[in-house]
Design a protein around this motif. Structure first.
Motif, PDB file in Angstrom:
ATOM      1  N   VAL A   1     -48.534 -16.068  43.542  1.00 49.38           N
ATOM      2  CA  VAL A   1     -47.569 -16.666  44.465  1.00 49.38           C
ATOM      3  C   VAL A   1     -46.958 -15.578  45.330  1.00 49.38           C
ATOM      4  CG1 VAL A   1     -46.944 -18.564  42.904  1.00 49.38           C
ATOM      5  CG2 VAL A   1     -45.601 -16.461  42.892  1.00 49.38           C
ATOM      6  N   ASN A   2     -46.464 -15.978  46.475  1.00 48.92           N
ATOM      7  CA  ASN A   2     -45.583 -15.132  47.275  1.00 48.92           C
ATOM      8  C   ASN A   2     -44.153 -15.442  46.867  1.00 48.92           C
ATOM      9  OD1 ASN A   2     -47.731 -14.114  48.943  1.00 48.92           O
ATOM     10  ND2 ASN A   2     -47.670 -16.020  50.109  1.00 48.92           N
ATOM     11  N   LEU A   3     -43.422 -14.432  46.435  1.00 50.33           N
ATOM     12  CA  LEU A   3     -42.034 -14.626  46.021  1.00 50.33           C
ATOM     13  C   LEU A   3     -41.088 -14.215  47.136  1.00 50.33           C
ATOM     14  CD1 LEU A   3     -42.144 -13.216  42.385  1.00 50.33           C
ATOM     15  CD2 LEU A   3     -41.731 -15.598  43.030  1.00 50.33           C
ATOM     16  N   LEU A   4     -40.102 -15.064  47.398  1.00 47.31           N
ATOM     17  CA  LEU A   4     -39.012 -14.744  48.319  1.00 47.31           C
ATOM     18  C   LEU A   4     -37.716 -15.034  47.583  1.00 47.31           C
ATOM     19  CD1 LEU A   4     -37.863 -13.958  51.089  1.00 47.31           C
ATOM     20  CD2 LEU A   4     -38.165 -16.337  51.810  1.00 47.31           C
ATOM     21  N   VAL A   5     -36.903 -13.993  47.390  1.00 46.43           N
ATOM     22  CA  VAL A   5     -35.679 -14.109  46.602  1.00 46.43           C
ATOM     23  C   VAL A   5     -34.494 -13.657  47.440  1.00 46.43           C
ATOM     24  CG1 VAL A   5     -34.499 -13.433  44.476  1.00 46.43           C
ATOM     25  CG2 VAL A   5     -36.999 -13.641  44.501  1.00 46.43           C
ATOM     26  N   ALA A   6     -33.515 -14.548  47.593  1.00 48.50           N
ATOM     27  CA  ALA A   6     -32.234 -14.207  48.231  1.00 48.50           C
ATOM     28  C   ALA A   6     -31.182 -14.260  47.123  1.00 48.50           C
ATOM     29  CB  ALA A   6     -31.907 -15.183  49.352  1.00 48.50           C
ATOM     30  N   PRO A   7     -30.866 -13.129  46.489  1.00 51.48           N
ATOM     31  CA  PRO A   7     -30.082 -13.170  45.256  1.00 51.48           C
ATOM     32  C   PRO A   7     -28.588 -13.394  45.439  1.00 51.48           C
ATOM     33  CG  PRO A   7     -30.661 -10.919  45.791  1.00 51.48           C
ATOM     34  CD  PRO A   7     -31.369 -11.783  46.781  1.00 51.48           C
ATOM     35  N   CYS A   8     -28.061 -13.096  46.613  1.00 48.35           N
ATOM     36  CA  CYS A   8     -26.611 -13.262  46.808  1.00 48.35           C
ATOM     37  C   CYS A   8     -26.351 -13.752  48.225  1.00 48.35           C
ATOM     38  CB  CYS A   8     -25.872 -11.949  46.541  1.00 48.35           C
ATOM     39  SG  CYS A   8     -24.072 -12.135  46.461  1.00 48.35           S
ATOM     40  N   VAL A   9     -26.393 -15.060  48.380  1.00 46.82           N
ATOM     41  CA  VAL A   9     -26.273 -15.680  49.701  1.00 46.82           C
ATOM     42  C   VAL A   9     -24.864 -15.526  50.266  1.00 46.82           C
ATOM     43  CG1 VAL A   9     -26.427 -17.896  50.927  1.00 46.82           C
ATOM     44  CG2 VAL A   9     -28.146 -17.295  49.207  1.00 46.82           C
ATOM     45  N   SER A  10     -23.855 -15.447  49.391  1.00 49.10           N
ATOM     46  CA  SER A  10     -22.447 -15.414  49.827  1.00 49.10           C
ATOM     47  C   SER A  10     -21.726 -14.190  49.265  1.00 49.10           C
ATOM     48  CB  SER A  10     -21.730 -16.691  49.380  1.00 49.10           C
ATOM     49  OG  SER A  10     -22.296 -17.832  49.974  1.00 49.10           O
ATOM     50  N   PRO A  11     -21.968 -13.013  49.857  1.00 53.12           N
ATOM     51  CA  PRO A  11     -21.397 -11.785  49.291  1.00 53.12           C
ATOM     52  C   PRO A  11     -19.879 -11.679  49.407  1.00 53.12           C
ATOM     53  CG  PRO A  11     -22.613 -11.312  51.314  1.00 53.12           C
ATOM     54  CD  PRO A  11     -22.920 -12.724  50.938  1.00 53.12           C
ATOM     55  N   TRP A  12     -19.284 -12.207  50.477  1.00 50.21           N
ATOM     56  CA  TRP A  12     -17.812 -12.189  50.578  1.00 50.21           C
ATOM     57  C   TRP A  12     -17.217 -12.948  49.397  1.00 50.21           C
ATOM     58  CZ3 TRP A  12     -13.824 -15.685  50.740  1.00 50.21           C
ATOM     59  CH2 TRP A  12     -12.578 -15.227  51.180  1.00 50.21           C
ATOM     60  N   ALA A  13     -17.770 -14.096  49.098  1.00 49.91           N
ATOM     61  CA  ALA A  13     -17.272 -14.889  47.978  1.00 49.91           C
ATOM     62  C   ALA A  13     -17.628 -14.246  46.644  1.00 49.91           C
ATOM     63  CB  ALA A  13     -17.848 -16.305  48.048  1.00 49.91           C
ATOM     64  N   TYR A  14     -18.743 -13.542  46.568  1.00 45.73           N
ATOM     65  CA  TYR A  14     -19.093 -12.844  45.339  1.00 45.73           C
ATOM     66  C   TYR A  14     -18.007 -11.834  44.989  1.00 45.73           C
ATOM     67  CZ  TYR A  14     -21.622 -10.095  41.875  1.00 45.73           C
ATOM     68  OH  TYR A  14     -21.979  -9.449  40.707  1.00 45.73           O
ATOM     69  N   GLU A  15     -17.561 -11.087  45.968  1.00 43.03           N
ATOM     70  CA  GLU A  15     -16.545 -10.069  45.704  1.00 43.03           C
ATOM     71  C   GLU A  15     -15.211 -10.678  45.293  1.00 43.03           C
ATOM     72  OE1 GLU A  15     -17.837  -6.072  47.988  1.00 43.03           O
ATOM     73  OE2 GLU A  15     -16.299  -7.274  48.993  1.00 43.03           O
ATOM     74  N   ARG A  16     -14.928 -11.853  45.751  1.00 39.99           N
ATOM     75  CA  ARG A  16     -13.633 -12.490  45.470  1.00 39.99           C
ATOM     76  C   ARG A  16     -13.723 -13.550  44.368  1.00 39.99           C
ATOM     77  NH1 ARG A  16     -14.246 -10.341  50.112  1.00 39.99           N
ATOM     78  NH2 ARG A  16     -12.478  -9.373  51.217  1.00 39.99           N
ATOM     79  N   ILE A  17     -14.906 -13.699  43.796  1.00 39.17           N
ATOM     80  CA  ILE A  17     -15.150 -14.688  42.736  1.00 39.17           C
ATOM     81  C   ILE A  17     -14.655 -16.053  43.206  1.00 39.17           C
ATOM     82  CG2 ILE A  17     -15.002 -15.149  40.266  1.00 39.17           C
ATOM     83  CD1 ILE A  17     -14.364 -12.280  39.753  1.00 39.17           C
ATOM     84  N   HIS A  18     -15.195 -16.483  44.347  1.00 39.61           N
ATOM     85  CA  HIS A  18     -14.769 -17.741  44.949  1.00 39.61           C
ATOM     86  C   HIS A  18     -15.956 -18.595  45.347  1.00 39.61           C
ATOM     87  CE1 HIS A  18     -12.058 -20.594  46.787  1.00 39.61           C
ATOM     88  NE2 HIS A  18     -11.051 -19.880  46.313  1.00 39.61           N
ATOM     89  N   ARG A  19     -15.660 -19.851  45.631  1.00 38.11           N
ATOM     90  CA  ARG A  19     -16.669 -20.841  45.996  1.00 38.11           C
ATOM     91  C   ARG A  19     -16.901 -20.888  47.503  1.00 38.11           C
ATOM     92  NH1 ARG A  19     -18.436 -25.440  43.141  1.00 38.11           N
ATOM     93  NH2 ARG A  19     -19.182 -27.157  44.431  1.00 38.11           N
TER      94      ARG A  19
END
Length: 307
Positions: free
Chosen positions: A114-132
């Motif tokens: 297969v060809n794999l395409l992975v976007a592991p963190c679509v929302s980095p601003w929210a990742y840093e703030r632990i938000h939705r």
């Protein structure tokens, strides 16, 4: 389990937020972890084995966030594509870390198949703030639409558009947490000026199938694999999970495209949204990451066996 507040502390009950309320909400958000050290540095270490690309860039005030994707090194046009997305909701940690762990430990097992395409963190601003939400109080996972109000969602759709019809499987990695009930759903009700209706947070892993194009056998194969790692969420006394009927053990269905959910962005035959429960006393962070990895591997294995 956390209890929801009687009234959300921002806004007036029954009245949707305006600019002042959104600004007040934004002023309360603060950095709690680092996208650079927890995500970008991990992706950087994968460059020797995979192709890495910046597919967009978020500019929020004085802060900028590169949006990164990881691809199979030997991409072949004759192979099906598997799309893995995580961190659409930035607070759902195992979605991000599980995606990265899958790439590091298992992605090369599928080379040439297969060809794999992975976007592991679509929302980095929210990742840093632990938000939705993003800083505009917009939920990216209700924004996968042509006129998207979330740049996080729009950027991912642009990335995927050229290969959308080639995707065999798309798995979007999420969590359901106690803070859904204590913070995020009350905030949503306050933002939209609607009454808050409490729900029971399910204890365990479950999947969200597409009600418009369901695939029960695929969903069950994933559930059975994950059960070896962590427990599966039971239905509540109404036979439901979060107000939706359980269509099979550990599976509910949403109209993905109608709701603007990430799992709707391709024409993949096999698509699902994982939901890990990290607040369970029966699950560790390591188990949560492992559950996401087990789901991805089982999903790919099933899809390849049933092309």
């Amino acid at each position: 389990m956390n209890m929801a507040p009687a009234f959300y502390p921002i806004g007036t009950p029954g009245i949707p937020w305006g600019d002042a309320e959104r600004a007040e909400w934004l002023s309360r958000q603060s950095h709690q972890r680092s996208y650079e050290s927890e995500v970008l540095s991990v992706i950087e270490n994968l460059r020797s084995r995979f192709d890495v690309e910046e597919y967009g860039h978020l500019d929020y005030g004085s802060e900028g966030y590169p949006l990164m994707a990881i691809r199979s090194r030997d991409w072949r046009d004759d192979l099906p594509v598997v799309l893995i997305t995580g961190g659409v909701h930035g607070y759902e940690t195992s979605g991000v870390q599980g995606a990265l762990q899958f790439v590091d430990r298992h992605a090369e097992d599928y080379a040439g198949r297969v060809n794999l395409l992975v976007a592991p963190c679509v929302s980095p601003w929210a990742y840093e703030r632990i938000h939705r939400w993003n800083p505009h109080a917009v939920d990216p996972n209700r924004s996968f639409r042509p006129d998207s109000a979330a740049e996080e969602s729009a950027a991912l759709m642009r990335l995927v558009a050229p290969i959308s019809d080639c995707v065999l499987m798309h798995m979007d990695l999420h969590e359901t947490t106690d803070t859904d009930e204590s913070e995020f759903r009350p905030a949503l009700s306050a933002r939209d000026g609607k009454p808050f209706e409490p729900c029971e947070i399910p204890d365990g892993f479950y999947l969200v199938d597409d009600s418009e194009k369901p695939h029960s056998e695929f969903q069950q194969a994933v559930v059975e694999a994950v059960e070896k790692v962590t427990h599966i969420a039971p239905a509540d006394n109404n036979g439901e999970i979060l107000g939706s009927p359980m269509t099979a053990r550990g599976v509910i269905r949403y109209p993905l495209k109608q709701l603007g959910l990430c799992a709707s962005i391709t024409s993949a035959r096999y698509r699902t949204t994982t939901e890990v429960y990290p607040d369970s006393p029966r699950a560790t962070p390591e188990q949560c990451n492992a559950a996401q990895v087990a789901a991805v591997c089982a999903g790919i294995d099933y899809a390849l066996a049933h092309q």
